[in-house]
Design an enzyme around this catalytic site. Sequence first.
Site, PDB file in Angstrom:
ATOM      1  N   ASP A 130       8.925   2.709  -8.142  1.00 38.10           N
ATOM      2  CA  ASP A 130       7.592   2.593  -8.749  1.00 38.10           C
ATOM      3  C   ASP A 130       6.631   2.661  -7.559  1.00 38.10           C
ATOM      4  OD1 ASP A 130       6.280   1.833 -11.545  1.00 38.10           O
ATOM      5  OD2 ASP A 130       5.200   0.662 -10.067  1.00 38.10           O
ATOM      6  N   LYS A 135      11.846  -4.890 -14.912  1.00 38.77           N
ATOM      7  CA  LYS A 135      10.989  -4.435 -13.809  1.00 38.77           C
ATOM      8  C   LYS A 135      11.101  -5.423 -12.673  1.00 38.77           C
ATOM      9  CE  LYS A 135       8.025  -1.102 -12.952  1.00 38.77           C
ATOM     10  NZ  LYS A 135       7.887   0.218 -13.578  1.00 38.77           N
TER      11      LYS A 135
HETATM   12  P1  NDP Z   1       3.113   5.868  -5.425  1.00 42.12           P
HETATM   13  O1  NDP Z   1       3.294   4.669  -4.578  1.00 42.12           O
HETATM   14  O2  NDP Z   1       3.883   7.096  -5.139  1.00 42.12           O
HETATM   15  O3  NDP Z   1       1.577   6.277  -5.473  1.00 42.12           O
HETATM   16  C1  NDP Z   1       0.600   5.398  -5.922  1.00 42.12           C
HETATM   17  C2  NDP Z   1      -0.762   6.048  -5.758  1.00 42.12           C
HETATM   18  O4  NDP Z   1      -1.744   5.231  -6.371  1.00 42.12           O
HETATM   19  C3  NDP Z   1      -1.162   6.188  -4.298  1.00 42.12           C
HETATM   20  O5  NDP Z   1      -1.992   7.304  -4.169  1.00 42.12           O
HETATM   21  C4  NDP Z   1      -1.918   4.899  -4.043  1.00 42.12           C
HETATM   22  O6  NDP Z   1      -2.849   4.996  -2.987  1.00 42.12           O
HETATM   23  C5  NDP Z   1      -2.615   4.694  -5.369  1.00 42.12           C
HETATM   24  N1  NDP Z   1      -2.788   3.246  -5.643  1.00 42.12           N
HETATM   25  C6  NDP Z   1      -1.817   2.330  -5.787  1.00 42.12           C
HETATM   26  N2  NDP Z   1      -2.321   1.108  -6.023  1.00 42.12           N
HETATM   27  C7  NDP Z   1      -3.638   1.266  -6.022  1.00 42.12           C
HETATM   28  C8  NDP Z   1      -4.708   0.378  -6.208  1.00 42.12           C
HETATM   29  N3  NDP Z   1      -4.528  -0.943  -6.442  1.00 42.12           N
HETATM   30  N4  NDP Z   1      -5.969   0.897  -6.156  1.00 42.12           N
HETATM   31  C9  NDP Z   1      -6.153   2.237  -5.914  1.00 42.12           C
HETATM   32  N5  NDP Z   1      -5.175   3.129  -5.735  1.00 42.12           N
HETATM   33  C10 NDP Z   1      -3.935   2.654  -5.796  1.00 42.12           C
HETATM   34  O7  NDP Z   1       3.408   5.361  -6.920  1.00 42.12           O
HETATM   35  P2  NDP Z   1       3.728   6.212  -8.212  1.00 42.12           P
HETATM   36  O8  NDP Z   1       3.022   7.516  -8.170  1.00 42.12           O
HETATM   37  O9  NDP Z   1       5.187   6.179  -8.409  1.00 42.12           O
HETATM   38  O10 NDP Z   1       3.093   5.281  -9.353  1.00 42.12           O
HETATM   39  C11 NDP Z   1       1.766   5.473  -9.850  1.00 42.12           C
HETATM   40  C12 NDP Z   1       1.658   4.853 -11.233  1.00 42.12           C
HETATM   41  O11 NDP Z   1       2.598   5.470 -12.113  1.00 42.12           O
HETATM   42  C13 NDP Z   1       1.976   3.358 -11.309  1.00 42.12           C
HETATM   43  O12 NDP Z   1       1.189   2.780 -12.329  1.00 42.12           O
HETATM   44  C14 NDP Z   1       3.443   3.333 -11.752  1.00 42.12           C
HETATM   45  O13 NDP Z   1       3.770   2.126 -12.393  1.00 42.12           O
HETATM   46  C15 NDP Z   1       3.444   4.501 -12.712  1.00 42.12           C
HETATM   47  N6  NDP Z   1       4.734   5.118 -13.014  1.00 42.12           N
HETATM   48  C16 NDP Z   1       5.570   5.522 -12.022  1.00 42.12           C
HETATM   49  C17 NDP Z   1       6.778   6.121 -12.333  1.00 42.12           C
HETATM   50  C18 NDP Z   1       7.713   6.622 -11.311  1.00 42.12           C
HETATM   51  O14 NDP Z   1       8.779   7.106 -11.674  1.00 42.12           O
HETATM   52  N7  NDP Z   1       7.395   6.568 -10.036  1.00 42.12           N
HETATM   53  C19 NDP Z   1       7.201   6.284 -13.737  1.00 42.12           C
HETATM   54  C20 NDP Z   1       6.203   5.896 -14.705  1.00 42.12           C
HETATM   55  C21 NDP Z   1       5.038   5.319 -14.335  1.00 42.12           C
HETATM   56  P3  NDP Z   1      -2.356   4.904  -1.448  1.00 42.12           P
HETATM   57  O15 NDP Z   1      -1.682   6.214  -1.174  1.00 42.12           O
HETATM   58  O16 NDP Z   1      -3.608   4.697  -0.672  1.00 42.12           O
HETATM   59  O17 NDP Z   1      -1.432   3.737  -1.411  1.00 42.12           O
HETATM   60  O1  2IT Z   2       7.303   2.773 -14.933  1.00 41.14           O
HETATM   61  C1  2IT Z   2       8.358   3.443 -14.959  1.00 41.14           C
HETATM   62  O2  2IT Z   2       8.787   3.932 -16.009  1.00 41.14           O
HETATM   63  C2  2IT Z   2       9.072   3.658 -13.703  1.00 41.14           C
HETATM   64  N1  2IT Z   2       8.588   3.230 -12.659  1.00 41.14           N
HETATM   65  C3  2IT Z   2      10.384   4.373 -13.694  1.00 41.14           C
HETATM   66  C4  2IT Z   2      11.505   3.433 -14.029  1.00 41.14           C
HETATM   67  C5  2IT Z   2      12.902   3.996 -13.879  1.00 41.14           C
HETATM   68  O3  2IT Z   2      13.814   3.200 -14.096  1.00 41.14           O
HETATM   69  O4  2IT Z   2      13.077   5.169 -13.567  1.00 41.14           O
END
Ligand code: NDP
Ligand code: 2IT
Length: 454
Positions: free
Chosen positions: A174, A134
Amino acid sequence: MEIEERVNVNDYVFKVLETVKLRNPGEKEFHQAVEEVLTSITPLLEERKEYLEAGILERIVEPERVVYFRVPWIDDKGRTRVNRGFRVQFNSALGPYKGGLRFHPTVNTSIVKFLGFEQIFKNALTGLPMGGGKGGSDFNPKGKSDMEIMKFCQSFMTELSRYIGDDIDVPAGDIGVGDREIGYLFGQFKRLKGAYEVGALTGKNIRIGGSLVRKEATGYGLIYFVSRMLEDNGLTLENKKVIVSGSGNVAIYAIEKAQQLGAKVLACSDSSGFVYDYDGIDVEILKAIKEKQRKSLTEYIKFRPNAEYNENSKNIWKIPCDIALPCATQNEIDEEIAKILIKNGVKAVGEGANMPTTKEGIDLFIKNKVLFAPAKASNAGGVAVSGLEMIQNAGKTYWSYEEVDQRLKKIMYEIYKIASETAEAFNEPGNLLKGANIASFEKVANAMLIQGIV
Ligand code: NDP
Ligand code: 2IT
Protein backbone atom coordinates in the site's frame (compact mmCIF):
# COMPACT_ATOMS: atom_id res chain seq x y z
CA MET A 1 -29.27 -4.94 21.53
CA GLU A 2 -32.57 -6.79 21.93
CA ILE A 3 -34.35 -7.90 18.78
CA GLU A 4 -37.38 -5.68 19.52
CA GLU A 5 -35.05 -2.70 19.44
CA ARG A 6 -33.95 -3.73 15.96
CA VAL A 7 -37.27 -3.40 14.17
CA ASN A 8 -36.75 0.12 12.86
CA VAL A 9 -33.75 -0.27 10.58
CA ASN A 10 -32.68 3.37 10.64
CA ASP A 11 -32.75 3.51 14.45
CA TYR A 12 -30.90 0.24 14.59
CA VAL A 13 -28.14 1.41 12.24
CA PHE A 14 -27.89 4.65 14.19
CA LYS A 15 -27.39 2.70 17.44
CA VAL A 16 -24.72 0.48 15.92
CA LEU A 17 -22.91 3.58 14.67
CA GLU A 18 -23.12 5.23 18.07
CA THR A 19 -21.63 2.10 19.65
CA VAL A 20 -18.79 2.07 17.09
CA LYS A 21 -18.00 5.69 18.00
CA LEU A 22 -18.08 4.98 21.74
CA ARG A 23 -15.96 1.85 21.49
CA ASN A 24 -13.39 3.34 19.14
CA PRO A 25 -13.02 6.88 20.47
CA GLY A 26 -11.27 9.42 18.27
CA GLU A 27 -10.92 7.03 15.32
CA LYS A 28 -12.54 9.38 12.85
CA GLU A 29 -11.47 7.67 9.60
CA PHE A 30 -12.80 4.37 10.91
CA HIS A 31 -16.10 6.00 11.93
CA GLN A 32 -16.35 7.58 8.47
CA ALA A 33 -15.82 4.28 6.62
CA VAL A 34 -18.36 2.41 8.79
CA GLU A 35 -20.94 5.18 8.49
CA GLU A 36 -20.64 5.25 4.71
CA VAL A 37 -21.32 1.53 4.42
CA LEU A 38 -24.01 1.13 7.06
CA THR A 39 -26.09 4.14 6.05
CA SER A 40 -26.15 3.02 2.43
CA ILE A 41 -27.32 -0.56 3.04
CA THR A 42 -30.56 0.21 4.93
CA PRO A 43 -32.79 -0.82 1.97
CA LEU A 44 -31.13 -4.26 2.04
CA LEU A 45 -31.55 -4.54 5.81
CA GLU A 46 -35.28 -3.82 5.40
CA GLU A 47 -35.50 -6.93 3.22
CA ARG A 48 -33.15 -9.15 5.21
CA LYS A 49 -34.18 -8.92 8.85
CA GLU A 50 -32.33 -12.18 9.51
CA TYR A 51 -29.10 -10.20 9.30
CA LEU A 52 -30.25 -8.14 12.25
CA GLU A 53 -31.35 -11.18 14.21
CA ALA A 54 -27.94 -12.81 13.71
CA GLY A 55 -26.16 -9.64 14.87
CA ILE A 56 -24.33 -9.30 11.55
CA LEU A 57 -23.99 -5.54 11.93
CA GLU A 58 -22.54 -5.65 15.44
CA ARG A 59 -20.13 -8.39 14.38
CA ILE A 60 -19.03 -6.92 11.07
CA VAL A 61 -17.90 -3.62 12.63
CA GLU A 62 -15.74 -5.42 15.20
CA PRO A 63 -12.37 -6.70 13.88
CA GLU A 64 -11.84 -10.39 14.53
CA ARG A 65 -8.37 -9.53 15.81
CA VAL A 66 -6.08 -6.47 16.06
CA VAL A 67 -2.41 -6.73 16.88
CA TYR A 68 0.10 -4.01 17.39
CA PHE A 69 3.71 -4.48 18.15
CA ARG A 70 7.05 -2.79 18.77
CA VAL A 71 9.39 -2.50 15.78
CA PRO A 72 12.92 -1.66 16.95
CA TRP A 73 15.65 -1.10 14.36
CA ILE A 74 19.04 0.57 14.09
CA ASP A 75 19.58 3.46 11.67
CA ASP A 76 22.70 4.17 9.61
CA LYS A 77 24.15 6.31 12.40
CA GLY A 78 23.88 3.41 14.86
CA ARG A 79 20.94 4.94 16.79
CA THR A 80 18.10 2.79 18.06
CA ARG A 81 14.74 3.68 16.53
CA VAL A 82 11.33 2.40 17.57
CA ASN A 83 8.20 2.34 15.43
CA ARG A 84 4.82 0.79 15.93
CA GLY A 85 3.54 -2.05 13.73
CA PHE A 86 -0.13 -2.91 13.19
CA ARG A 87 -2.21 -5.67 11.67
CA VAL A 88 -5.98 -5.74 11.77
CA GLN A 89 -7.54 -9.06 10.82
CA PHE A 90 -11.00 -7.77 10.20
CA ASN A 91 -13.16 -10.44 8.65
CA SER A 92 -12.51 -13.98 7.43
CA ALA A 93 -16.01 -14.93 6.26
CA LEU A 94 -14.94 -15.29 2.62
CA GLY A 95 -11.32 -16.43 2.97
CA PRO A 96 -8.01 -15.72 4.70
CA TYR A 97 -7.52 -12.10 5.75
CA LYS A 98 -6.13 -10.16 2.79
CA GLY A 99 -4.94 -6.59 2.44
CA GLY A 100 -1.94 -4.34 2.19
CA LEU A 101 0.63 -2.84 4.52
CA ARG A 102 1.03 0.94 4.68
CA PHE A 103 4.25 2.60 5.87
CA HIS A 104 3.52 6.28 6.50
CA PRO A 105 3.94 8.53 9.57
CA THR A 106 0.16 9.04 9.79
CA VAL A 107 -0.60 5.32 10.29
CA ASN A 108 -2.52 4.58 13.50
CA THR A 109 -5.37 2.29 14.63
CA SER A 110 -8.00 4.47 12.98
CA ILE A 111 -6.25 4.32 9.61
CA VAL A 112 -5.64 0.56 9.64
CA LYS A 113 -9.19 -0.13 10.82
CA PHE A 114 -10.78 2.05 8.14
CA LEU A 115 -8.61 0.43 5.48
CA GLY A 116 -9.31 -3.06 6.84
CA PHE A 117 -13.04 -2.42 6.95
CA GLU A 118 -13.08 -1.18 3.34
CA GLN A 119 -11.00 -4.16 2.31
CA ILE A 120 -13.65 -6.66 3.47
CA PHE A 121 -16.15 -5.35 0.94
CA LYS A 122 -13.67 -4.61 -1.83
CA ASN A 123 -12.33 -8.14 -1.67
CA ALA A 124 -15.87 -9.54 -1.73
CA LEU A 125 -16.53 -7.61 -4.97
CA THR A 126 -13.61 -9.29 -6.74
CA GLY A 127 -15.41 -12.64 -6.45
CA LEU A 128 -12.20 -14.26 -5.19
CA PRO A 129 -12.03 -16.09 -1.83
CA MET A 130 -10.45 -13.40 0.33
CA GLY A 131 -11.37 -11.97 3.72
CA GLY A 132 -10.37 -8.45 4.75
CA GLY A 133 -7.37 -7.13 6.66
CA LYS A 134 -4.83 -4.32 6.67
CA GLY A 135 -1.67 -3.35 8.46
CA GLY A 136 1.33 -1.11 8.48
CA SER A 137 3.52 1.13 10.53
CA ASP A 138 4.09 4.77 11.39
CA PHE A 139 7.58 4.30 9.91
CA ASN A 140 8.42 7.06 7.40
CA PRO A 141 10.34 5.60 4.44
CA LYS A 142 11.16 9.10 3.10
CA GLY A 143 14.86 9.86 3.21
CA LYS A 144 15.78 6.40 4.53
CA SER A 145 18.65 4.48 2.95
CA ASP A 146 18.07 1.12 1.32
CA MET A 147 19.86 -0.52 4.28
CA GLU A 148 17.54 1.21 6.76
CA ILE A 149 14.48 0.09 4.78
CA MET A 150 15.77 -3.49 4.83
CA LYS A 151 16.50 -3.45 8.57
CA PHE A 152 13.10 -1.98 9.32
CA CYS A 153 11.32 -4.56 7.13
CA GLN A 154 13.21 -7.42 8.79
CA SER A 155 12.29 -6.24 12.27
CA PHE A 156 8.67 -5.63 11.24
CA MET A 157 8.41 -9.15 9.79
CA THR A 158 10.01 -10.76 12.84
CA GLU A 159 6.81 -9.86 14.70
CA LEU A 160 4.30 -10.03 11.82
CA SER A 161 5.39 -13.56 10.88
CA ARG A 162 3.51 -14.94 13.90
CA TYR A 163 0.21 -13.89 12.40
CA ILE A 164 0.43 -14.54 8.64
CA GLY A 165 0.43 -17.49 6.23
CA ASP A 166 -1.22 -18.43 2.94
CA ASP A 167 -4.36 -19.80 4.66
CA ILE A 168 -4.28 -17.28 7.52
CA ASP A 169 -3.52 -13.74 6.43
CA VAL A 170 -1.80 -12.56 3.26
CA PRO A 171 -0.35 -9.02 3.32
CA ALA A 172 0.72 -6.97 0.27
CA GLY A 173 1.71 -3.36 -0.46
CA ASP A 174 0.00 0.00 0.00
CA ILE A 175 1.40 3.53 0.50
CA GLY A 176 5.16 3.31 1.10
CA VAL A 177 5.28 -0.44 0.46
CA GLY A 178 6.16 -1.67 -3.03
CA ASP A 179 8.02 -4.65 -4.41
CA ARG A 180 11.31 -3.62 -2.74
CA GLU A 181 9.73 -3.73 0.73
CA ILE A 182 7.76 -6.91 -0.07
CA GLY A 183 11.06 -8.50 -1.15
CA TYR A 184 12.75 -7.72 2.18
CA LEU A 185 9.65 -8.79 4.12
CA PHE A 186 9.50 -12.06 2.18
CA GLY A 187 13.21 -12.74 2.66
CA GLN A 188 12.87 -12.43 6.44
CA PHE A 189 9.64 -14.47 6.48
CA LYS A 190 11.34 -17.31 4.58
CA ARG A 191 14.26 -17.24 6.98
CA LEU A 192 12.03 -17.36 10.06
CA LYS A 193 9.85 -20.16 8.69
CA GLY A 194 12.64 -22.17 7.18
CA ALA A 195 10.42 -22.70 4.17
CA TYR A 196 9.64 -20.97 0.89
CA GLU A 197 5.97 -20.31 1.69
CA VAL A 198 5.48 -18.20 -1.38
CA GLY A 199 1.75 -17.52 -0.97
CA ALA A 200 2.02 -15.70 2.36
CA LEU A 201 2.66 -12.31 0.71
CA THR A 202 1.56 -10.85 -2.61
CA GLY A 203 2.92 -8.01 -4.69
CA LYS A 204 6.20 -9.88 -4.89
CA ASN A 205 8.72 -9.21 -7.63
CA ILE A 206 8.08 -11.61 -10.52
CA ARG A 207 11.50 -13.18 -9.92
CA ILE A 208 10.37 -14.49 -6.51
CA GLY A 209 6.88 -15.72 -7.29
CA GLY A 210 5.05 -12.49 -8.06
CA SER A 211 2.41 -12.11 -10.77
CA LEU A 212 2.73 -10.20 -13.99
CA VAL A 213 0.41 -7.15 -14.04
CA ARG A 214 0.28 -6.86 -10.21
CA LYS A 215 2.34 -3.67 -10.38
CA GLU A 216 -0.01 -2.12 -12.95
CA ALA A 217 -3.19 -3.68 -11.58
CA THR A 218 -4.73 -0.97 -9.39
CA GLY A 219 -4.17 1.84 -11.89
CA TYR A 220 -5.13 -0.21 -14.95
CA GLY A 221 -8.13 -1.66 -13.10
CA LEU A 222 -9.30 1.85 -12.20
CA ILE A 223 -9.22 2.89 -15.84
CA TYR A 224 -10.97 -0.31 -16.98
CA PHE A 225 -13.71 0.46 -14.47
CA VAL A 226 -13.98 4.16 -15.37
CA SER A 227 -14.01 3.48 -19.12
CA ARG A 228 -16.85 1.00 -18.62
CA MET A 229 -18.76 3.56 -16.53
CA LEU A 230 -18.23 6.22 -19.22
CA GLU A 231 -19.27 3.83 -21.99
CA ASP A 232 -22.47 3.00 -20.12
CA ASN A 233 -23.24 6.73 -20.18
CA GLY A 234 -22.40 7.28 -23.86
CA LEU A 235 -18.89 8.68 -23.22
CA THR A 236 -15.28 7.56 -23.77
CA LEU A 237 -11.84 8.53 -22.50
CA GLU A 238 -10.82 9.75 -25.95
CA ASN A 239 -9.49 13.35 -25.74
CA LYS A 240 -10.81 13.82 -22.21
CA LYS A 241 -8.86 16.11 -19.90
CA VAL A 242 -7.82 14.07 -16.87
CA ILE A 243 -6.27 15.12 -13.56
CA VAL A 244 -4.65 12.50 -11.33
CA SER A 245 -3.54 13.16 -7.77
CA GLY A 246 -0.55 11.24 -6.42
CA SER A 247 2.39 9.96 -8.43
CA GLY A 248 2.91 6.60 -6.79
CA ASN A 249 2.01 3.09 -7.86
CA VAL A 250 -1.71 3.67 -8.43
CA ALA A 251 -1.35 7.09 -10.08
CA ILE A 252 1.43 6.08 -12.49
CA TYR A 253 -0.42 3.12 -13.99
CA ALA A 254 -3.74 4.97 -14.07
CA ILE A 255 -2.00 7.68 -16.11
CA GLU A 256 -0.39 5.11 -18.40
CA LYS A 257 -3.64 3.27 -19.18
CA ALA A 258 -5.71 6.47 -19.50
CA GLN A 259 -3.21 7.74 -22.08
CA GLN A 260 -3.27 4.41 -23.94
CA LEU A 261 -7.03 4.86 -24.24
CA GLY A 262 -6.67 8.35 -25.69
CA ALA A 263 -7.10 10.61 -22.66
CA LYS A 264 -4.99 13.72 -22.05
CA VAL A 265 -3.56 13.58 -18.53
CA LEU A 266 -2.57 17.16 -17.70
CA ALA A 267 -1.40 17.01 -14.10
CA CYS A 268 -0.33 14.81 -11.19
CA SER A 269 0.89 15.50 -7.65
CA ASP A 270 2.88 14.24 -4.68
CA SER A 271 2.96 15.32 -1.05
CA SER A 272 5.11 18.33 -1.92
CA GLY A 273 3.11 19.80 -4.81
CA PHE A 274 1.85 19.17 -8.34
CA VAL A 275 3.01 19.43 -11.94
CA TYR A 276 0.92 20.73 -14.82
CA ASP A 277 2.27 19.58 -18.16
CA TYR A 278 0.65 21.36 -21.11
CA ASP A 279 1.86 18.57 -23.41
CA GLY A 280 0.42 15.85 -21.18
CA ILE A 281 2.28 13.97 -18.43
CA ASP A 282 5.25 11.95 -19.70
CA VAL A 283 4.73 8.73 -17.79
CA GLU A 284 8.20 7.32 -18.52
CA ILE A 285 9.83 10.37 -16.95
CA LEU A 286 7.44 10.06 -14.02
CA LYS A 287 8.42 6.41 -13.53
CA ALA A 288 12.13 7.29 -13.64
CA ILE A 289 11.72 10.00 -10.99
CA LYS A 290 9.27 8.24 -8.71
CA GLU A 291 9.91 4.50 -9.09
CA LYS A 292 13.64 4.47 -9.70
CA GLN A 293 15.10 7.61 -8.12
CA ARG A 294 12.40 8.04 -5.43
CA LYS A 295 12.65 11.81 -5.75
CA SER A 296 10.20 14.69 -5.51
CA LEU A 297 8.10 15.86 -8.47
CA THR A 298 10.17 19.07 -8.59
CA GLU A 299 12.58 16.98 -10.72
CA TYR A 300 9.93 16.53 -13.42
CA ILE A 301 10.00 20.09 -14.75
CA LYS A 302 13.74 19.81 -15.44
CA PHE A 303 12.92 17.39 -18.25
CA ARG A 304 9.76 18.96 -19.68
CA PRO A 305 9.75 22.36 -21.39
CA ASN A 306 6.03 23.02 -21.05
CA ALA A 307 5.53 21.88 -17.46
CA GLU A 308 5.01 23.99 -14.37
CA TYR A 309 5.42 23.08 -10.70
CA ASN A 310 3.12 24.37 -7.95
CA GLU A 311 3.87 23.66 -4.34
CA ASN A 312 0.30 23.30 -3.09
CA SER A 313 -0.86 19.72 -3.87
CA LYS A 314 -4.53 20.52 -3.24
CA ASN A 315 -4.58 23.22 -5.93
CA ILE A 316 -4.31 20.49 -8.55
CA TRP A 317 -8.10 20.24 -8.37
CA LYS A 318 -8.48 23.85 -9.52
CA ILE A 319 -7.38 22.84 -13.02
CA PRO A 320 -10.53 22.36 -15.12
CA CYS A 321 -10.93 18.73 -16.16
CA ASP A 322 -13.46 16.22 -17.51
CA ILE A 323 -12.31 13.39 -15.27
CA ALA A 324 -10.78 13.55 -11.79
CA LEU A 325 -8.87 10.56 -10.47
CA PRO A 326 -7.80 10.94 -6.82
CA CYS A 327 -4.98 8.37 -6.40
CA ALA A 328 -2.98 9.64 -3.39
CA THR A 329 -4.67 9.25 -0.01
CA GLN A 330 -7.86 9.50 2.10
CA ASN A 331 -10.04 12.63 2.25
CA GLU A 332 -8.23 14.50 -0.51
CA ILE A 333 -11.50 15.74 -1.97
CA ASP A 334 -13.70 17.59 0.49
CA GLU A 335 -16.85 19.63 -0.05
CA GLU A 336 -14.95 22.72 -1.15
CA ILE A 337 -12.89 20.85 -3.75
CA ALA A 338 -15.95 18.95 -4.97
CA LYS A 339 -17.69 22.30 -5.57
CA ILE A 340 -14.72 23.56 -7.59
CA LEU A 341 -14.65 20.39 -9.70
CA ILE A 342 -18.39 20.58 -10.34
CA LYS A 343 -18.21 24.29 -11.22
CA ASN A 344 -15.46 23.49 -13.73
CA GLY A 345 -17.68 20.88 -15.39
CA VAL A 346 -16.21 17.58 -14.19
CA LYS A 347 -18.07 14.65 -15.77
CA ALA A 348 -16.66 11.74 -13.81
CA VAL A 349 -14.70 11.02 -10.64
CA GLY A 350 -12.87 7.69 -10.27
CA GLU A 351 -11.42 6.86 -6.88
CA GLY A 352 -8.01 5.16 -7.12
CA ALA A 353 -7.04 5.85 -3.51
CA ASN A 354 -8.98 4.46 -0.54
CA MET A 355 -11.72 6.82 0.70
CA PRO A 356 -10.27 9.86 -1.10
CA THR A 357 -13.61 11.71 -1.03
CA THR A 358 -15.34 12.92 2.13
CA LYS A 359 -19.02 12.15 2.72
CA GLU A 360 -19.97 15.74 1.85
CA GLY A 361 -17.94 15.53 -1.37
CA ILE A 362 -19.62 12.28 -2.41
CA ASP A 363 -23.11 13.69 -1.67
CA LEU A 364 -22.37 16.67 -3.91
CA PHE A 365 -21.14 14.50 -6.80
CA ILE A 366 -24.18 12.27 -6.62
CA LYS A 367 -26.60 15.20 -6.29
CA ASN A 368 -25.02 16.90 -9.31
CA LYS A 369 -25.11 13.74 -11.42
CA VAL A 370 -21.33 13.48 -11.70
CA LEU A 371 -20.49 9.86 -12.58
CA PHE A 372 -18.88 8.53 -9.42
CA ALA A 373 -16.74 5.37 -9.22
CA PRO A 374 -16.37 4.45 -5.53
CA ALA A 375 -12.99 3.19 -4.31
CA LYS A 376 -14.03 -0.21 -3.05
CA ALA A 377 -15.21 -1.03 -6.57
CA SER A 378 -12.92 1.02 -8.79
CA ASN A 379 -9.59 0.34 -7.04
CA ALA A 380 -10.21 -3.38 -6.49
CA GLY A 381 -7.89 -4.31 -9.38
CA GLY A 382 -4.82 -4.38 -7.12
CA VAL A 383 -6.19 -6.88 -4.67
CA ALA A 384 -7.86 -8.79 -7.50
CA VAL A 385 -4.47 -9.48 -9.09
CA SER A 386 -3.11 -10.25 -5.60
CA GLY A 387 -5.82 -12.92 -5.49
CA LEU A 388 -4.66 -14.17 -8.90
CA GLU A 389 -1.08 -14.21 -7.56
CA MET A 390 -2.27 -16.43 -4.67
CA ILE A 391 -3.93 -18.81 -7.14
CA GLN A 392 -0.78 -19.00 -9.30
CA ASN A 393 1.37 -19.59 -6.20
CA ALA A 394 -0.95 -22.32 -4.92
CA GLY A 395 -0.84 -24.04 -8.32
CA LYS A 396 2.93 -23.50 -8.59
CA THR A 397 2.40 -21.90 -11.96
CA TYR A 398 2.76 -18.60 -13.85
CA TRP A 399 0.32 -16.98 -16.24
CA SER A 400 1.28 -14.74 -19.15
CA TYR A 401 0.86 -10.97 -19.08
CA GLU A 402 -2.10 -11.20 -21.48
CA GLU A 403 -3.79 -13.87 -19.39
CA VAL A 404 -3.59 -11.84 -16.16
CA ASP A 405 -4.55 -8.59 -17.91
CA GLN A 406 -7.62 -10.24 -19.47
CA ARG A 407 -8.67 -11.67 -16.11
CA LEU A 408 -8.21 -8.26 -14.46
CA LYS A 409 -10.33 -6.58 -17.12
CA LYS A 410 -13.04 -9.20 -16.74
CA ILE A 411 -13.11 -8.78 -12.95
CA MET A 412 -13.36 -4.98 -13.20
CA TYR A 413 -16.19 -5.18 -15.76
CA GLU A 414 -17.95 -7.72 -13.55
CA ILE A 415 -17.64 -5.43 -10.51
CA TYR A 416 -19.10 -2.57 -12.55
CA LYS A 417 -21.98 -4.82 -13.62
CA ILE A 418 -22.75 -5.97 -10.06
CA ALA A 419 -22.59 -2.42 -8.67
CA SER A 420 -24.76 -0.88 -11.38
CA GLU A 421 -27.32 -3.70 -11.44
CA THR A 422 -27.64 -3.63 -7.65
CA ALA A 423 -28.08 0.16 -7.68
CA GLU A 424 -30.85 -0.27 -10.21
CA ALA A 425 -32.51 -3.08 -8.24
CA PHE A 426 -32.62 -0.78 -5.20
CA ASN A 427 -34.15 2.10 -7.20
CA GLU A 428 -31.08 4.28 -7.36
CA PRO A 429 -29.80 3.76 -10.91
CA GLY A 430 -26.27 5.07 -11.40
CA ASN A 431 -25.49 5.20 -7.68
CA LEU A 432 -22.49 2.85 -7.82
CA LEU A 433 -21.57 3.58 -4.22
CA LYS A 434 -24.86 2.23 -2.99
CA GLY A 435 -24.73 -0.65 -5.46
CA ALA A 436 -21.19 -1.66 -4.45
CA ASN A 437 -21.93 -1.40 -0.73
CA ILE A 438 -25.16 -3.39 -0.89
CA ALA A 439 -23.83 -6.13 -3.20
CA SER A 440 -20.64 -6.67 -1.20
CA PHE A 441 -22.31 -6.48 2.20
CA GLU A 442 -24.82 -9.09 1.13
CA LYS A 443 -22.06 -11.45 0.03
CA VAL A 444 -20.15 -11.15 3.29
CA ALA A 445 -23.29 -11.29 5.45
CA ASN A 446 -24.53 -14.45 3.71
CA ALA A 447 -21.17 -16.15 4.29
CA MET A 448 -21.29 -15.08 7.95
CA LEU A 449 -24.83 -16.46 8.38
CA ILE A 450 -23.77 -19.90 7.13
CA GLN A 451 -20.87 -20.04 9.60
CA GLY A 452 -22.91 -19.32 12.73
CA ILE A 453 -22.13 -16.86 15.50
CA VAL A 454 -18.35 -16.67 15.35
P1 NDP B 1 2.53 5.05 -3.15
O1 NDP B 1 3.27 5.10 -1.87
O2 NDP B 1 3.10 4.34 -4.31
O3 NDP B 1 2.17 6.53 -3.63
C1 NDP B 1 1.43 7.39 -2.84
C2 NDP B 1 1.34 8.74 -3.53
O4 NDP B 1 0.44 9.57 -2.81
C3 NDP B 1 2.68 9.46 -3.55
O5 NDP B 1 2.73 10.28 -4.68
C4 NDP B 1 2.63 10.29 -2.28
O6 NDP B 1 3.45 11.43 -2.32
C5 NDP B 1 1.16 10.66 -2.23
N1 NDP B 1 0.71 10.80 -0.82
C6 NDP B 1 0.70 9.84 0.12
N2 NDP B 1 0.24 10.30 1.29
C7 NDP B 1 -0.05 11.58 1.08
C8 NDP B 1 -0.56 12.60 1.90
N3 NDP B 1 -0.88 12.40 3.20
N4 NDP B 1 -0.74 13.83 1.33
C9 NDP B 1 -0.42 14.03 0.01
N5 NDP B 1 0.07 13.10 -0.82
C10 NDP B 1 0.24 11.89 -0.29
O7 NDP B 1 1.10 4.43 -2.77
P2 NDP B 1 0.00 3.81 -3.72
O8 NDP B 1 0.01 4.47 -5.04
O9 NDP B 1 0.14 2.34 -3.64
O10 NDP B 1 -1.34 4.18 -2.93
C11 NDP B 1 -2.10 5.35 -3.22
C12 NDP B 1 -3.53 5.15 -2.74
O11 NDP B 1 -4.11 4.02 -3.39
C13 NDP B 1 -3.68 4.86 -1.25
O12 NDP B 1 -4.91 5.40 -0.80
C14 NDP B 1 -3.78 3.33 -1.20
O13 NDP B 1 -4.45 2.89 -0.04
C15 NDP B 1 -4.59 3.08 -2.45
N6 NDP B 1 -4.53 1.74 -3.03
C16 NDP B 1 -3.34 1.15 -3.31
C17 NDP B 1 -3.30 -0.11 -3.88
C18 NDP B 1 -2.05 -0.80 -4.24
O14 NDP B 1 -2.11 -1.93 -4.71
N7 NDP B 1 -0.89 -0.19 -4.08
C19 NDP B 1 -4.55 -0.85 -4.15
C20 NDP B 1 -5.75 -0.09 -3.90
C21 NDP B 1 -5.72 1.14 -3.34
P3 NDP B 1 5.04 11.31 -2.06
O15 NDP B 1 5.59 10.69 -3.31
O16 NDP B 1 5.49 12.71 -1.84
O17 NDP B 1 5.17 10.45 -0.85
O1 2IT C 1 -6.04 -1.15 -0.76
C1 2IT C 1 -5.76 -2.20 -1.39
O2 2IT C 1 -6.63 -2.87 -1.95
C2 2IT C 1 -4.35 -2.61 -1.45
N1 2IT C 1 -3.50 -1.89 -0.95
C3 2IT C 1 -3.98 -3.90 -2.11
C4 2IT C 1 -4.14 -5.04 -1.15
C5 2IT C 1 -3.62 -6.38 -1.64
O3 2IT C 1 -3.70 -7.30 -0.83
O4 2IT C 1 -3.16 -6.50 -2.77
